[in-house]
Design an enzyme around this catalytic site. Structure first.
Site, PDB file in Angstrom:
ATOM      1  N   CYS A  54     -75.291 -37.278  75.228  1.00 52.01           N
ATOM      2  CA  CYS A  54     -75.836 -36.398  74.187  1.00 52.01           C
ATOM      3  C   CYS A  54     -76.718 -35.317  74.809  1.00 52.01           C
ATOM      4  O   CYS A  54     -77.532 -35.598  75.697  1.00 52.01           O
ATOM      5  CB  CYS A  54     -76.650 -37.221  73.186  1.00 52.01           C
ATOM      6  SG  CYS A  54     -77.309 -36.243  71.818  1.00 52.01           S
ATOM      7  N   CYS A  61     -84.430 -42.208  73.483  1.00 54.68           N
ATOM      8  CA  CYS A  61     -83.009 -42.526  73.400  1.00 54.68           C
ATOM      9  C   CYS A  61     -82.301 -42.577  74.753  1.00 54.68           C
ATOM     10  O   CYS A  61     -82.289 -41.581  75.491  1.00 54.68           O
ATOM     11  CB  CYS A  61     -82.314 -41.506  72.498  1.00 54.68           C
ATOM     12  SG  CYS A  61     -80.573 -41.909  72.220  1.00 54.68           S
ATOM     13  N   CYS A  98     -72.123 -48.868  59.623  1.00 65.18           N
ATOM     14  CA  CYS A  98     -72.750 -47.606  59.998  1.00 65.18           C
ATOM     15  C   CYS A  98     -72.161 -47.149  61.326  1.00 65.18           C
ATOM     16  O   CYS A  98     -72.239 -47.880  62.321  1.00 65.18           O
ATOM     17  CB  CYS A  98     -74.255 -47.770  60.123  1.00 65.18           C
ATOM     18  SG  CYS A  98     -75.044 -48.350  58.607  1.00 65.18           S
ATOM     19  N   CYS A 130     -71.348 -45.699  56.300  1.00 62.12           N
ATOM     20  CA  CYS A 130     -72.454 -44.785  56.613  1.00 62.12           C
ATOM     21  C   CYS A 130     -72.148 -44.139  57.956  1.00 62.12           C
ATOM     22  O   CYS A 130     -71.558 -44.770  58.836  1.00 62.12           O
ATOM     23  CB  CYS A 130     -73.767 -45.559  56.678  1.00 62.12           C
ATOM     24  SG  CYS A 130     -75.205 -44.559  57.178  1.00 62.12           S
ATOM     25  N   CYS A 190     -79.894 -42.095  53.996  1.00 63.00           N
ATOM     26  CA  CYS A 190     -80.581 -43.124  54.771  1.00 63.00           C
ATOM     27  C   CYS A 190     -81.467 -42.383  55.765  1.00 63.00           C
ATOM     28  O   CYS A 190     -80.963 -41.679  56.639  1.00 63.00           O
ATOM     29  CB  CYS A 190     -79.556 -44.002  55.498  1.00 63.00           C
ATOM     30  SG  CYS A 190     -80.284 -45.234  56.608  1.00 63.00           S
ATOM     31  N   ARG A 262     -85.166 -51.055  55.286  1.00 67.22           N
ATOM     32  CA  ARG A 262     -84.452 -51.826  56.310  1.00 67.22           C
ATOM     33  C   ARG A 262     -85.350 -52.195  57.484  1.00 67.22           C
ATOM     34  O   ARG A 262     -85.996 -51.332  58.080  1.00 67.22           O
ATOM     35  CB  ARG A 262     -83.239 -51.055  56.827  1.00 67.22           C
ATOM     36  CG  ARG A 262     -82.445 -51.847  57.883  1.00 67.22           C
ATOM     37  CD  ARG A 262     -81.208 -51.098  58.326  1.00 67.22           C
ATOM     38  NE  ARG A 262     -80.301 -50.904  57.205  1.00 67.22           N
ATOM     39  CZ  ARG A 262     -79.713 -49.754  56.926  1.00 67.22           C
ATOM     40  NH1 ARG A 262     -79.944 -48.702  57.676  1.00 67.22           N
ATOM     41  NH2 ARG A 262     -78.897 -49.663  55.895  1.00 67.22           N
TER      42      ARG A 262
END
Length: 332
Positions: A54, A61, A98, A130, A190, A262
């Site tokens: 990414c 991350c 998801c 999702c 979400c 969640r």
């Protein structure tokens, strides 16, 4: 029934967050019982359909290309691979899949076409679908909605003031614009955040204010505890105390009574007792399965044993109604 407010002030949220812990849990539990079946927990399975590489610089991350982690970059999965994974998750008890792709933004290309086919395929299994694919336009959100997407995840991560310390490759407004585009396509939203990034309590409260003051509260709010990963800028961050997670969950439950809150990343570091407190405080959703994109997560069978002990039960898919799928409508 608790009144739904969309004009919470920082002072009001701060007063709730800082209230005596047992009083806070009791109040949150009361709100939860007034607005939800408190013993019902949504089980979601999170699948990384495209891993690593990414271009973003999110400091937490391991999928950022610029960080030197042990993560193995993997190309976009096939539709069949995703369908098989979804079926296994459903067989194990998940009602929602998801799908996450390590993209900065959605591009109108063959990869996105393949994701559309994934959404259709998983939706055909009677599972809520999702996606978290980075930034997307209104037309892209509409394509996903037309294919049967149920929810779009796009976390705020932290407060607007703290955001630039964590991410410099996009802005807070970019985040909010993507959420707005998802709303325009009538997708459920979400959106939550991560604690343990080195943020202040004021940052946490500010993030909760942003979420709770949206025109419509997000249908799902994930509360994540940072899982530090070697090679990322936040690798040496200390673990978040469980009581901080409980305060965040309880405060979110009180200010967003109808929202699914969640208990997300960080569960592997929590004891069963820790998780029980989170459920008492208003959490009514978990990610199940052995991995959350790239970080560890408790196994399905462990969660089912916990559910049995605590008297919890999985929530059925589409409890609030199914999405309208344009492709199917045109075929009629």
């Amino acid at each position: 029934m608790t009144e739904i407010k969309n004009n919470w002030t920082k002072e009001e949220i701060s007063e709730i967050y800082h209230s005596p812990l047992l009083d806070l849990i009791y109040r949150a539990a009361t709100v939860h019982r007034e607005n939800k079946d408190y013993s019902e927990v949504q089980i979601s399975s999170l699948l990384s359909i495209k891993t690593g590489g990414c271009p973003e610089d999110c400091a937490y991350c391991p999928q950022a290309a610029r960080f030197h982690t042990d993560l193995e970059v993997q190309a976009l999965m096939s539709v069949d691979q995703v369908t098989d994974a979804a079926q296994k998750a459903k067989n194990a008890g998940a009602s929602r899949l998801c799908m996450g792709a390590a993209w900065r933004e959605v591009r109108d290309n063959r990869d996105f076409d393949r994701v559309i086919e994934m959404v259709k395929s998983v939706n055909s299994l009677d599972m809520e679908v999702c996606c978290t694919l980075g930034m997307l336009t209104e037309s892209q959100a509409q394509r996903l909605a037309d294919a049967g997407l149920y929810a779009y995840n796009h976390n705020l991560d932290t407060s607007e003031d703290d955001y630039k310390r964590i991410i410099t490759t996009r802005t807070y407004d970019d985040r909010l614009k993507t959420i707005d585009n998802a709303r325009k396509a009538k997708l459920t939203v979400c959106s939550g955040g991560i604690i343990g990034l080195g943020e202040t309590v004021e940052d946490r409260i500010s993030m909760l204010k942003t979420l709770s003051n949206m025109v419509k509260h997000p249908e799902s709010v994930p509360i994540n505890a940072l899982v530090p990963v070697k090679g990322t800028p936040l690798a040496d961050q200390p673990r978040v105390p469980i009581w901080d997670m409980i305060r965040m969950i309880a405060t979110a439950r009180i200010i967003m009574p109808k929202t699914v809150v969640r208990l997300s990343a960080g569960r592997t570091e929590m004891s069963l007792t820790d998780q029980a407190f989170c459920f008492m405080a208003g959490a009514n959703s978990i990610f199940a399965g052995d991995k959350l994109l790239t970080t560890p997560n408790p196994a399905f069978n462990e969660d089912m044993e916990m559910f049995s002990l605590l008297g919890l039960k999985p929530r059925e898919a589409f409890k609030n109604g199914r999405p309208r799928v344009r492709v199917e409508e045109e075929a009629l």
